[in-house]
Each structure stands twice: as C-alpha cells, then as structure tokens.
Design a protein around this motif. Structure first.
Motif, PDB file in Angstrom:
ATOM      1  N   THR A  78       0.834  -1.196   0.000  1.00  0.00           N
ATOM      2  CA  THR A  78       0.000   0.000   0.000  1.00  0.00           C
ATOM      3  C   THR A  78       0.874   1.253   0.000  1.00  0.00           C
ATOM      4  OG1 THR A  78      -0.070   0.222   2.413  1.00  0.00           O
ATOM      5  CG2 THR A  78      -1.746  -1.208   1.383  1.00  0.00           C
ATOM      6  N   VAL A  79       0.293   2.369  -0.344  1.00  0.00           N
ATOM      7  CA  VAL A  79       1.019   3.638  -0.297  1.00  0.00           C
ATOM      8  C   VAL A  79       1.488   3.919   1.135  1.00  0.00           C
ATOM      9  CG1 VAL A  79       0.828   6.140  -0.649  1.00  0.00           C
ATOM     10  CG2 VAL A  79      -0.160   4.570  -2.320  1.00  0.00           C
ATOM     11  N   GLN A  80       0.692   3.509   2.125  1.00  0.00           N
ATOM     12  CA  GLN A  80       1.063   3.718   3.527  1.00  0.00           C
ATOM     13  C   GLN A  80       2.359   2.996   3.891  1.00  0.00           C
ATOM     14  OE1 GLN A  80      -0.478   5.870   5.699  1.00  0.00           O
ATOM     15  NE2 GLN A  80       1.257   5.422   7.050  1.00  0.00           N
ATOM     16  N   ASP A  98       7.304  -1.343 -10.233  1.00  0.00           N
ATOM     17  CA  ASP A  98       5.958  -1.193  -9.662  1.00  0.00           C
ATOM     18  C   ASP A  98       5.992  -0.360  -8.386  1.00  0.00           C
ATOM     19  OD1 ASP A  98       4.833  -2.707 -11.699  1.00  0.00           O
ATOM     20  OD2 ASP A  98       4.757  -4.555 -10.521  1.00  0.00           O
ATOM     21  N   LEU A  99       6.979  -0.614  -7.540  1.00  0.00           N
ATOM     22  CA  LEU A  99       7.110   0.145  -6.297  1.00  0.00           C
ATOM     23  C   LEU A  99       7.427   1.614  -6.576  1.00  0.00           C
ATOM     24  CD1 LEU A  99       9.096  -2.479  -4.206  1.00  0.00           C
ATOM     25  CD2 LEU A  99       6.759  -1.686  -3.741  1.00  0.00           C
ATOM     26  N   GLN A 100       8.311   1.854  -7.520  1.00  0.00           N
ATOM     27  CA  GLN A 100       8.663   3.230  -7.868  1.00  0.00           C
ATOM     28  C   GLN A 100       7.460   3.987  -8.426  1.00  0.00           C
ATOM     29  OE1 GLN A 100      11.966   2.173 -10.388  1.00  0.00           O
ATOM     30  NE2 GLN A 100      13.463   2.639  -8.786  1.00  0.00           N
ATOM     31  N   ASN A 101       6.601   3.291  -9.149  1.00  0.00           N
ATOM     32  CA  ASN A 101       5.395   3.926  -9.695  1.00  0.00           C
ATOM     33  C   ASN A 101       4.370   4.227  -8.610  1.00  0.00           C
ATOM     34  OD1 ASN A 101       6.327   3.940 -12.353  1.00  0.00           O
ATOM     35  ND2 ASN A 101       5.450   1.934 -12.801  1.00  0.00           N
ATOM     36  N   LEU A 102       4.377   3.455  -7.534  1.00  0.00           N
ATOM     37  CA  LEU A 102       3.406   3.624  -6.454  1.00  0.00           C
ATOM     38  C   LEU A 102       3.871   4.612  -5.382  1.00  0.00           C
ATOM     39  CD1 LEU A 102       0.716   2.611  -5.159  1.00  0.00           C
ATOM     40  CD2 LEU A 102       2.061   0.759  -4.117  1.00  0.00           C
ATOM     41  N   ALA A 103       5.168   4.666  -5.151  1.00  0.00           N
ATOM     42  CA  ALA A 103       5.708   5.467  -4.051  1.00  0.00           C
ATOM     43  C   ALA A 103       5.606   6.966  -4.316  1.00  0.00           C
ATOM     44  CB  ALA A 103       7.170   5.108  -3.813  1.00  0.00           C
ATOM     45  N   PRO A 104       5.281   7.722  -3.263  1.00  0.00           N
ATOM     46  CA  PRO A 104       5.346   9.177  -3.385  1.00  0.00           C
ATOM     47  C   PRO A 104       6.785   9.600  -3.720  1.00  0.00           C
ATOM     48  CG  PRO A 104       4.198   8.524  -1.375  1.00  0.00           C
ATOM     49  CD  PRO A 104       4.806   7.286  -1.947  1.00  0.00           C
TER      50      PRO A 104
END
Length: 156
Positions: A78-80, A98-104
């Motif tokens: 999750t973003v959290q 995928d993580l880089q695309n999701l992370a702020p």
C-alpha cells in the motif's frame, strides 16, 4: 541511506507467496539470531493471493533450513507502506518499477533491489520459483540468505 538507522524492512515480490515471504522468514530469523530488533514484513505488488499462507513449497524448503513462516499471510503493498517502512526491498526489476510507480516522490529513496546486498551471487534479481520445482525454491533461499547476511552486516 544510512542503513544503521533502519528500524523496519518490507520485502516485496509479485504475489507475496514465494519470494518475499521467504525473505521475511529468513531475515527475521537471522536478525533475531544477531540480537537485532526490527519490524519485518512482506507484501506483493498484486493482490491475487491476499490472506493466503506462503506457498507450501517455500514453507517446506524454508523449514528444512530452520525457518518458520508462522503468521505470514499474503497482502498487497500500500502507499502507507512507504511511510511505515524505512527500507523497501524488491525481489526483481519488475517489482522495483511497480514500487517506484506507487511510491510518493519524496519516499523513492527507500526502495532498493534486495540482491544489491548479496555478496556471493552475481544475480541482481531473485527468480520467481512458482512454476518450477523444489530446486527453484532452494535457490531462492540461497539468494535470500546471502542478501540477508549482506544487509545485516551493513546495518550493524
């Protein structure tokens, strides 16, 4: 990133039933053996296996080496998680992306490839053993043990 200040680690693969729960189990065991107290968890980039236990082959191979998967159930990242964890380790380049695309944007620095910490293997990605046999799961453990040792050495 100063690894000596890391208090929490999240391992991430695609489905969170093979590689990342294996990494969680191994890293938890090794950190505890060294007296290092950390918040350790795992997650997947997709939610196809949410609430499922790790793959029975991962558990079997891990148990043969003394690792326990008790309490580990698949969940989706999750973003959290980017707020809650100091270090987020991807098993392969697709997971990393995928993580880089999701992370702020301001939390991108927390994301790394897990095998960047391996000292005895030249692989950069932990291969997905899901469609293979027992040897694939054993090899995942070899890689995860190596990277866990390397990471813990840098955290001390």
């Amino acid at each position: 990133m100063n690894l000596k200040e890391v208090n929490s680690v999240l391992f991430v693969c695609m489905g969170n039933i093979c590689r990342s729960p294996s990494a969680e189990a191994v890293f938890r065991h090794k950190a505890k053996a060294q007296g290092i107290s950390l918040n350790i968890d795992s997650a997947g980039t997709v939610g196809a296996h949410v609430r499922e236990k790790p793959d029975h082959r991962a558990q079997k191979m891990g148990a043969e080496r003394g690792y326990t998967f008790n309490g580990i159930k698949a969940r989706k990242v999750t973003v959290q998680d980017f707020e809650d964890f100091d270090l987020i380790l991807a098993m392969d380049n697709a997971n990393l992306e995928d993580l880089q695309n999701l992370a702020p944007d301001h939390l991108q620095g927390k994301i790394m490839l897990f095998l960047d910490f391996a000292k005895n293997h030249e692989e950069t990605e932990v291969p997905d053993p899901y469609y293979g046999g027992a040897n694939g799961f054993r090899y995942v453990l070899d890689l995860v043990e190596d990277a866990s040792d390397g990471l813990l050495a840098q955290m001390r």
